[in-house]
Design a protein around this motif. Structure first.
Motif, PDB file in Angstrom:
ATOM      1  N   LEU A 374       0.718  -1.258   0.153  1.00 54.17           N
ATOM      2  CA  LEU A 374      -0.008   0.102   0.098  1.00 54.17           C
ATOM      3  C   LEU A 374       0.951   1.365   0.043  1.00 54.17           C
ATOM      4  CD1 LEU A 374      -2.973  -0.684   2.474  1.00 54.17           C
ATOM      5  CD2 LEU A 374      -3.108  -0.674  -0.091  1.00 54.17           C
ATOM      6  N   ALA A 375       1.934   1.167   0.695  1.00 59.44           N
ATOM      7  CA  ALA A 375       2.912   2.493   1.006  1.00 59.44           C
ATOM      8  C   ALA A 375       3.498   2.777  -0.626  1.00 59.44           C
ATOM      9  CB  ALA A 375       4.011   2.216   1.997  1.00 59.44           C
ATOM     10  N   ASP A 376       3.937   1.562  -1.229  1.00 57.46           N
ATOM     11  CA  ASP A 376       4.264   1.842  -2.587  1.00 57.46           C
ATOM     12  C   ASP A 376       3.428   2.511  -3.581  1.00 57.46           C
ATOM     13  OD1 ASP A 376       6.708   0.656  -2.237  1.00 57.46           O
ATOM     14  OD2 ASP A 376       5.719  -1.339  -2.519  1.00 57.46           O
ATOM     15  N   LEU A 377       2.031   2.155  -3.355  1.00 63.83           N
ATOM     16  CA  LEU A 377       1.118   2.745  -4.195  1.00 63.83           C
ATOM     17  C   LEU A 377       0.852   4.360  -3.709  1.00 63.83           C
ATOM     18  CD1 LEU A 377      -1.796  -0.220  -4.199  1.00 63.83           C
ATOM     19  CD2 LEU A 377       0.008   0.621  -6.044  1.00 63.83           C
ATOM     20  N   ASP A 378       0.720   4.600  -2.325  1.00 62.33           N
ATOM     21  CA  ASP A 378       0.857   5.813  -1.891  1.00 62.33           C
ATOM     22  C   ASP A 378       1.683   6.908  -2.247  1.00 62.33           C
ATOM     23  OD1 ASP A 378      -1.753   5.249  -0.735  1.00 62.33           O
ATOM     24  OD2 ASP A 378      -0.819   4.913   1.351  1.00 62.33           O
ATOM     25  N   TYR A 379       2.964   6.257  -2.305  1.00 59.73           N
ATOM     26  CA  TYR A 379       4.167   7.216  -2.635  1.00 59.73           C
ATOM     27  C   TYR A 379       4.603   7.113  -4.038  1.00 59.73           C
ATOM     28  CZ  TYR A 379       4.144   8.199   2.263  1.00 59.73           C
ATOM     29  OH  TYR A 379       3.792   8.698   3.671  1.00 59.73           O
ATOM     30  N   GLY A 380       3.971   6.500  -4.731  1.00 61.34           N
ATOM     31  CA  GLY A 380       4.045   6.293  -6.388  1.00 61.34           C
ATOM     32  C   GLY A 380       5.425   5.356  -6.755  1.00 61.34           C
ATOM     33  N   TYR A 381       5.589   4.352  -6.089  1.00 64.28           N
ATOM     34  CA  TYR A 381       6.731   3.409  -6.321  1.00 64.28           C
ATOM     35  C   TYR A 381       6.236   2.170  -7.522  1.00 64.28           C
ATOM     36  CZ  TYR A 381      10.036   5.936  -3.749  1.00 64.28           C
ATOM     37  OH  TYR A 381      10.778   6.857  -3.299  1.00 64.28           O
ATOM     38  N   VAL A 382       7.073   1.813  -8.086  1.00 62.59           N
ATOM     39  CA  VAL A 382       6.652   0.486  -9.021  1.00 62.59           C
ATOM     40  C   VAL A 382       7.862  -0.338  -9.132  1.00 62.59           C
ATOM     41  CG1 VAL A 382       5.137   1.950 -10.631  1.00 62.59           C
ATOM     42  CG2 VAL A 382       7.624   2.047 -11.142  1.00 62.59           C
ATOM     43  N   HIS A 383       7.507  -1.528  -9.697  1.00 61.09           N
ATOM     44  CA  HIS A 383       8.676  -2.408 -10.084  1.00 61.09           C
ATOM     45  C   HIS A 383       8.877  -2.522 -11.382  1.00 61.09           C
ATOM     46  CE1 HIS A 383       7.491  -4.559  -6.056  1.00 61.09           C
ATOM     47  NE2 HIS A 383       8.589  -3.745  -5.872  1.00 61.09           N
TER      48      HIS A 383
END
Ligand code: FES
Length: 402
Positions: A374-383
């Motif tokens: 969820l934190a990746d989605l909130d802060y705009g991170y991708v793989h």
């Protein structure tokens, strides 16, 4: 609530310990920390988890036209004295330069953990239609080829606290390699479980390691191989495909774990069969299937962009690259094709090693490989290894460790 949790605990000494620590830090030496191999803990860490392993090919075993097993030793003249120990089922990530492209590929180790202590790793590589890496490796590697690889990685390993005492292995194609390692580890006494392996192949001539598996069956009664042929009927072999009924035929009474390794299409079919068995989720394990292909086959993919080529801006440390990115290539593949040394290990959205910030633009991530929190989605991170561009995109990528 906090009072209830702390009830019965003696916390009066806590401030004293804080003070003691503060004084120790104040009185500590300001000398430079010795080099990172001076402490025993660091020596162990460097032995088990080296940043890079320098390897050299010492032997090549051919299995028909398009499959070869490569045998490696540590490349001592480049500084790798010993090979890192591993658990059966783990992979190493090879780092290669093919033409202008800088690529990495994960390959399961087909050797046993015991062999790594004897200075030997083996990898078995099968030619993949249109595959850049497998074609390069099969056509170019000879005895004496030197290459760099990661430490052993991955969690497709037997874990006695989680897994049942009997493992039913389901393998397809070159997905047999981690099971070959596990079967040898069982025969060596390094894993305390039994393995019943259902191995799907098209015909008898496509079966890898048949003689070696038969020898392991003689060595231990904890390993059994059942070959399943889809395109041929033969005595002593099952025919057709691996199904829930076939698994039941060879499964023990009571609990068993299912470990699966093979192509994406095999997982799609087998997941439906395994559902029919009604076994607990923790007993079903999948090895990663690597690169995701054909996102346009998914119903939720925006079809209008499928043939587009977008602009991808890559920021890495102080450098900025502007490159083309095809809609059906992952961001990682586009970077590799452009010669950018982008970090990657599993290439399946799981390990997080390629974790990068999406600065601008829109992307598509197939649900089945979306390992973001969820934190990746909130802060705009991708793989980037499993992210496809659907507009011009800008990303901020960490440099590769070396
Ligand atoms: S390489 Fe493992 S998540 Fe991308």
């Amino acid at each position: 609530m906090a009072k209830t949790m702390l009830k019965g605990m003696n916390i009066t000494g806590f401030p004293k310990r804080l003070l003691k620590r503060f004084v120790a830090i104040q009185n500590g030496s300001t000398a430079d920390i010795p080099d990172n191999n001076s402490y025993l803990q660091n020596q162990i860490k460097n032995r088990l988890h080296p940043v890079v392993q320098h390897l050299v090919v010492t032997d090549i075993i051919e299995h028909g036209k398009d499959v070869k097993t490569f045998v490696f030793a540590p490349d001592k003249k480049k500084g790798t004295e010993v090979l890192a120990y591993f658990s059966a089922g783990q992979y190493i990530c090879l780092r290669l330069t093919v033409g202008n492209a800088r690529i990495s590929r994960p390959y399961s180790l087909s050797s046993s953990p015991k062999e790594s202590l004897e200075g030997k790793y083996t990898l078995t590589v099968k030619r993949v239609d249109g595959g850049l890496c497998s074609a390069y490796v099969l056509d170019n590697w000879t005895v004496g080829t030197e290459l760099d690889a990661s430490a052993p990685l991955g969690v497709f390993t037997y874990e006695p606290l989680r897994d049942a005492k009997t493992v039913i292995g389901l393998a397809g194609g070159s997905g047999i390699t981690p099971f070959y390692s596990l079967a040898k580890a069982i025969a060596d006494g390094d894993e305390d479980c039994s393995l019943t392996l259902l191995y799907g192949s098209r015909t008898q001539k496509d079966i890898l390691f048949l003689d070696e598996f038969r020898a392991l069956e003689q060595k231990t009664d904890k390993f059994k191989l059942i070959n399943v042929l889809s395109d041929e009927e033969a005595e002593g072999y099952e025919s057709g495909f691996i199904t829930a009924d076939l698994i039941k035929k060879y499964a023990p009474e009571g609990d068993y774990s299912i470990f699966m390794c093979g192509p994406q299409a095999m997982y799609n079919a087998l997941d439906k069969e395994i559902e029919k068995l009604g076994i607990r989720r923790k007993f079903v394990r999948h090895e990663l299937f690597g690169e995701y292909h054909h996102p346009e086959k998914n119903e939720d993919y925006p079809q209008a962009v499928k043939d587009s080529v977008f602009k991808l801006t890559v920021k890495m440390c102080d450098e900025t690259f502007e490159i083309d990115a095809k809609a059906n290539d992952t961001l990682l593949v586009s970077m590799e094709k452009a010669g950018i040394a982008a970090p990657s290990e599993c290439r399946s959205g799981i390990c997080g090693y390629c974790h990068s910030r999406l600065v601008k633009g829109d992307v598509y991530v197939p649900k089945s490989v979306d390992g973001r929190r969820l934190a990746d989605l909130d802060y705009g991170y991708v793989h980037p290894c499993c992210t496809f561009p659907i507009s011009d995109v800008e990303i901020d990528v960490p440099p590769m460790a070396d």
